[in-house]
Design a protein around this motif. Sequence first.
Motif, PDB file in Angstrom:
ATOM      1  N   GLY C 210      28.770  55.625 -78.276  1.00  0.00           N
ATOM      2  CA  GLY C 210      27.468  55.769 -78.934  1.00  0.00           C
ATOM      3  C   GLY C 210      26.693  54.483 -79.118  1.00  0.00           C
ATOM      4  O   GLY C 210      26.420  54.093 -80.241  1.00  0.00           O
ATOM      5  N   GLY C 212      23.518  53.986 -78.479  1.00  0.00           N
ATOM      6  CA  GLY C 212      22.203  54.257 -79.030  1.00  0.00           C
ATOM      7  C   GLY C 212      21.094  53.675 -78.170  1.00  0.00           C
ATOM      8  O   GLY C 212      19.934  53.742 -78.547  1.00  0.00           O
ATOM      9  N   SER C 215      19.153  57.902 -76.545  1.00  0.00           N
ATOM     10  CA  SER C 215      19.522  58.974 -77.466  1.00  0.00           C
ATOM     11  C   SER C 215      18.488  60.084 -77.389  1.00  0.00           C
ATOM     12  O   SER C 215      17.323  59.833 -77.086  1.00  0.00           O
TER      13      SER C 215
ATOM     14  N   TYR D 211      25.099  56.561 -82.943  1.00  0.00           N
ATOM     15  CA  TYR D 211      24.044  55.969 -82.117  1.00  0.00           C
ATOM     16  C   TYR D 211      23.320  54.855 -82.873  1.00  0.00           C
ATOM     17  O   TYR D 211      23.021  53.814 -82.309  1.00  0.00           O
TER      18      TYR D 211
END
Lengths: 286, 286, 286, 286
Positions: C210, C212, C215, D211
């Motif tokens: 994750g 980011g 996203s 995220y």
Amino acid sequence: MIEIQQESNYTPAGNKKTFKYRLYEIIFKSDTPAGKRFDLLLIFFILLSSLTVVLESLEFFHTNYSLYFRIVEWILTILFTVEYAARIYCIRNPKSYIFSFYGIIDLLSILPAYLSVVLAGSQYLLTIRILRILRIFRILKLNRYLAESRYMIRAMQNSRIKITIFLSVIFSSVLIIGSVMYFVEGHVNDGFSDIPNSIYWAIVTLTTVGYGDISPVTGMGKFLASMLMILGYAIIAVPTGIISSEMIAGKKEDVEQKKFAGRCRHCGSSIHELDAVYCYKCGTRL
Amino acid sequence: MIEIQQESNYTPAGNKKTFKYRLYEIIFKSDTPAGKRFDLLLIFFILLSSLTVVLESLEFFHTNYSLYFRIVEWILTILFTVEYAARIYCIRNPKSYIFSFYGIIDLLSILPAYLSVVLAGSQYLLTIRILRILRIFRILKLNRYLAESRYMIRAMQNSRIKITIFLSVIFSSVLIIGSVMYFVEGHVNDGFSDIPNSIYWAIVTLTTVGYGDISPVTGMGKFLASMLMILGYAIIAVPTGIISSEMIAGKKEDVEQKKFAGRCRHCGSSIHELDAVYCYKCGTRL
Amino acid sequence: MIEIQQESNYTPAGNKKTFKYRLYEIIFKSDTPAGKRFDLLLIFFILLSSLTVVLESLEFFHTNYSLYFRIVEWILTILFTVEYAARIYCIRNPKSYIFSFYGIIDLLSILPAYLSVVLAGSQYLLTIRILRILRIFRILKLNRYLAESRYMIRAMQNSRIKITIFLSVIFSSVLIIGSVMYFVEGHVNDGFSDIPNSIYWAIVTLTTVGYGDISPVTGMGKFLASMLMILGYAIIAVPTGIISSEMIAGKKEDVEQKKFAGRCRHCGSSIHELDAVYCYKCGTRL
Amino acid sequence: MIEIQQESNYTPAGNKKTFKYRLYEIIFKSDTPAGKRFDLLLIFFILLSSLTVVLESLEFFHTNYSLYFRIVEWILTILFTVEYAARIYCIRNPKSYIFSFYGIIDLLSILPAYLSVVLAGSQYLLTIRILRILRIFRILKLNRYLAESRYMIRAMQNSRIKITIFLSVIFSSVLIIGSVMYFVEGHVNDGFSDIPNSIYWAIVTLTTVGYGDISPVTGMGKFLASMLMILGYAIIAVPTGIISSEMIAGKKEDVEQKKFAGRCRHCGSSIHELDAVYCYKCGTRL
């Protein structure tokens, strides 16, 4: 535990079932057809109520369908209020319900609607109704999921001490490393401007969540962060090991209970040794 | 280990307990009522001290209640200094305490306050007092958590070699992939401008933390990152497997020790049933 | 495997040890004092070489100490070249070394330095020397870590099919969900502008890394991402279960081998049954 | 299940194999040389088709090689259409194929190409062809991976109830904590402007993906987020424990089935040694 108490809470006088007892059976028990139907209806209204809370928070629905939401909200509130009153009415010892975990949740989830009449701007307060979803667990508790739930809860209870140690290590680690990072990065990095924020960062890092809203910028900070990451990556093995070993032990017990060899005809003891010749309790030849 | 040494450190001459020995019992032991009360008091002051460190770092508290914090800080420093002196005074062999892990922590956590008088701008230095929280483990060590802790520590010691191999693989992987990423992304991506930063990124990725402060931008970089992620996602299974298998083995030993009840004097069969009255093989009364 | 071959690669003619054979013993074997000292020295130079590569990539060192790095680099290159030549000289079958995994790594890690004379701008090329760190595994392989390594490698080999299925599920999931996200978010979100990028995002998400950097922004995209996250969170259990069960099985074998009851005096078979009266192979009364 | 049905779907009348039956054998079965060759060819075309979908989404390929992609696409579409028709033709009960999971996928992956003639701007629609990759599992199902797959699927089926409880806890947690975060952060943080977004954030956090596109800004929000992270970090142990214990139980069954060799005809003891010649209890030759 509370549930079991409640069930034995009401013993009918004689065989004739009063209205109060019949209501008790429908609301609190789930082994009659009426009780099952009541539970399904309740689950439906709880899910409807939760969906209302979720959708109402959306700008689009809030603006365009405000009236409809208000109507549904009041219908649900009245229904749940009636249910709450009925529960108090039909149980022998109302206090055992009112002050139980689920009794408090029932009350908490009808109160906001009434409060919204008195207080203005209580949009956020209505969110509390979402807690109602927890009641589904009470309903599910009364069916076949019970055994498996207990099995998992027992596994966790057995590991109570191990879990306490594990959490102590976690909390000390994030407290110490959070403070050290405040010491190392505090004067150059806004994200580490105080210890509570540094601890928050340490939790984000140790649990491998890693938002990235706060991240180290100095070499030393990056080094410490790396150590914390590897620690977090490695010690996840500990709770996993704890739960796994408990579950395997629980599974083995089940298997072994199925395995057992037979019973003594004389004293009725279970004979676990497959090659037993004499009963280990009374000495009878098998 | 050190603790055990310390406990046998002081054998009183005769039965009459001197003041020094009574003090030793209160401070170092925890099986007397006075010792338990001392431990609880100590935990309270340690938590208070930690809370002070955390709160003082907040802008709001630091600005408005600076004086109160200064007062609490000095009271705690004096208390912990007295405790430190008492520990040295009452133990037979002071060096065994002074140079022990906890002895050094005790000293480290009282020093910054005194240094802050001499040195200016030591706000960050005071953070070191947070290390005091580690002392809670020493106190907890002396109670029923001991057995379970040992159990978990033994599981880790048994897997020492496996853990070393695992960590070697981790470190080599992040070193090599970090360098390769420097080679691949270094000239187009500021995040990979040197190898230490690339290694930091590799650790962030392998441990699945993933801040996103550094992330690949080229196709090749994204491909390598994907490989590293899947590696990290899969090899987390290794420490988990190690700890699980050790914990299960440990659990089994416990179960087996509880199971094994004794042997028949006549035929020598092992009797596994704890409540056995007759041997299950030859029928002899046990 | 290759290592074992190499060790039996050279059988000395008679008892008198030639220089070539003595060199072979020092370089390829590690059970003599000279061999051990050679291994330690080699590890030292490998770590020094790796450290050089890492530090040289830093702007500060690269600018200020360029000359020193050049000197150390050339000394190390000459040393490793001598070692490479010696290995080829003293082994009976040079090809078995030259084309082995470690032989190629040895060559790869000395070549860049020579190439840097011919080619300009080979700063990034020199990074390849970091591969040398892999050689440490060869050295460690020859000691007591070998048994444990094999144990872990065997656990992985046993689960080959399960791991293949697991990886197939992973790759299909990221391929399909990546494509669906391209379909859902592609026209509104730059991060999903093509399928390879969407697949990269799916891997970042499934492995719970994750970053980011990409996203989802649409409601549908967020819903699909949530499903993928829960999938990734849950199926991590699969490799863990695979490795755990293999390790526990391996551990049990070890324990059982230690348990075994004894040997038959007549035919020497190991007797595993604790209550055996006759040897199961030759029928001799024990 | 459906596959097995299909295989017994066609029993040839007499011994002479009709063209229809020979086609059935090639397409649906994989134990003949022709069947195996057909499967390999199919895997090749499926992978080629998937690669086409992935590459075509890239700006570079889409712009420069549009024509080539169109050609490959149509060749593949025609091939898969022929295969689809052949499957319907040669199976005795076409409905059992058409409405099966893989039958629907086969249809879905050829339809978009034909639709693109009628509808304009169907670039994104063509992505659906990627679903074809799922068919590889059907092909792999018919070989030795079958046993291991079943083994893993059985492990999951056995834990059905446990997994349901686990998922219920997950969904309730993200629903409640998502709503509470909307209540806490909604009025100061755009990321928590409605409950669906808050739930999305809760899933991102609980699964440790993180995220960072939405992250808490208030102290209370950070505290709740920390609790959720620790929850997510700890309960990952539950599915792991479930799958591990099932896999270990499955493994043990296998081992025990291999271990048990037979019984002595004379005294009836179970003989566990596979190479036993004499009974270990009474000495009878087996």
